[in-house]
Design an enzyme around this catalytic site. Structure first.
Site, PDB file in Angstrom:
ATOM      1  N   ASP A  88      33.247  23.419  19.108  1.00 29.91           N
ATOM      2  CA  ASP A  88      33.540  22.781  17.608  1.00 29.91           C
ATOM      3  C   ASP A  88      33.453  21.253  18.043  1.00 29.91           C
ATOM      4  OD1 ASP A  88      33.790  25.122  16.529  1.00 29.91           O
ATOM      5  OD2 ASP A  88      35.963  24.770  15.913  1.00 29.91           O
ATOM      6  N   HIS A 145      32.523  27.647  25.038  1.00 28.23           N
ATOM      7  CA  HIS A 145      31.851  28.860  25.119  1.00 28.23           C
ATOM      8  C   HIS A 145      30.451  28.602  25.913  1.00 28.23           C
ATOM      9  CE1 HIS A 145      35.171  31.126  22.976  1.00 28.23           C
ATOM     10  NE2 HIS A 145      35.427  29.870  22.836  1.00 28.23           N
ATOM     11  N   SER A 248      37.955  15.968  24.858  1.00 27.95           N
ATOM     12  CA  SER A 248      36.920  15.151  25.452  1.00 27.95           C
ATOM     13  C   SER A 248      35.146  15.484  25.232  1.00 27.95           C
ATOM     14  CB  SER A 248      37.261  15.670  27.115  1.00 27.95           C
ATOM     15  OG  SER A 248      36.219  14.764  27.831  1.00 27.95           O
TER      16      SER A 248
END
Length: 284
Positions: A88, A145, A248
């Site tokens: 995200d 992921h 980050s």
């Protein structure tokens, strides 16, 4: 105010000390104080706790537990596209790698060799390939992921600076993503090698991978490398591979030919884990 002028204070304040302190605070279990900190953070940044497996703020023992919270099953469907978005966040930049040059922001580029810690042979595999740089803001889900299936072959810790990685800093600090501390994760996939680079930043207490655990701290002045020959270290598209303890950026490198990116992608656009990143053109 120009972006370069705006980031000048970052050259002056003690980024390493602030980051170490933030990591120490975020890892502490302080009961009601921890709950108060999390509640204020959620309110300030508009975090959607309804997506989390544990939606009760008071159940998180530390800020790090909250920050790396897991999502409910099915909260991020994984698309059938050859490559999916691994986080995200928001798109910083993406597109073709011009020789060995990666576009950072207007007026700024850096090399693939610099990004991966000076390994020219590794970087050469991505010459004229493709890249994508994704920024995770404080409100985002902070687990990373897999964009596709891959077998882990190497991990490289590269020491560096701890500038912020927000859009203003990306426009104001030359070579930002090849300058900051980072963890380079190298995989072999169906279409050849690919790299996920976890970029550190100010107050990012640590970065971790699922196969190693916390990579930093310790923070040292030398490059550290791990090589993996175990064929069982395979990860499937959408599987968790790492996480940030505070926000980050992730930079991905893919070999040529150039990818056909999602037509809806544009710099600054918000993205979600599992959405299509590259379509039918993503092949060798």
């Amino acid at each position: 105010m120009s972006d370069r002028f705006a980031v000048l204070p970052q050259y002056l304040y003690p980024k390493q000390a602030l980051t170490s302190f933030a990591g120490w605070v975020a890892g502490k279990e302080r009961g009601a104080l921890t709950t108060w900190i999390i509640r204020n953070f959620v309110a300030k940044y508009g975090v959607d706790m309804g997506e989390a497996i544990e939606s009760d703020i008071a159940r998180y023992a530390s800020f790090n537990d909250f920050f790396t919270r897991a999502l409910k099953p099915g909260a991020r469907p994984i698309a059938e596209a050859p490559l999916v978005c691994p986080v995200d966040g928001a798109i910083s930049q993406f597109g073709p790698i011009a020789g060995d040059q990666i576009f950072q922001a207007k007026g700024h580029r850096y090399t693939t060799t610099a990004l991966v810690g000076g390994d020219a042979a590794l970087a050469a595999q991505f010459r004229d390939g493709s890249f994508a740089t994704l920024y995770l803001s404080p409100r985002d889900y902070h687990r990373i992921h897999m964009p596709c299936d891959g077998r882990l072959t190497r991990m490289i810790y590269v020491p560096g600076a701890l500038f912020s990685v927000n859009p203003t800093t990306a426009r104001g600090v030359p070579g930002l993503f090849a300058r900051n501390e980072r963890v380079v994760c190298v995989f072999e996939g169906e279409r050849g090698p690919f790299v996920l680079v976890l970029v550190g930043a100010t107050i990012v207490g640590s970065m971790a991978t699922v196969w190693h655990g916390v990579v930093n701290p310790p923070r040292g002045g030398e490059i550290r490398e791990w090589r993996y020959d175990d064929p069982a270290l395979r990860f499937v598209k959408g599987q968790e591979m790492g996480r940030f303890l505070l926000g980050s950026t992730v930079v991905m490198l893919f070999p040529p030919p150039a990818l056909s990116f999602n037509k809806d992608w544009a710099p600054g656009r918000a993205v979600r884990l599992g959405e299509p990143m590259a379509g039918a053109g993503a092949h060798r």
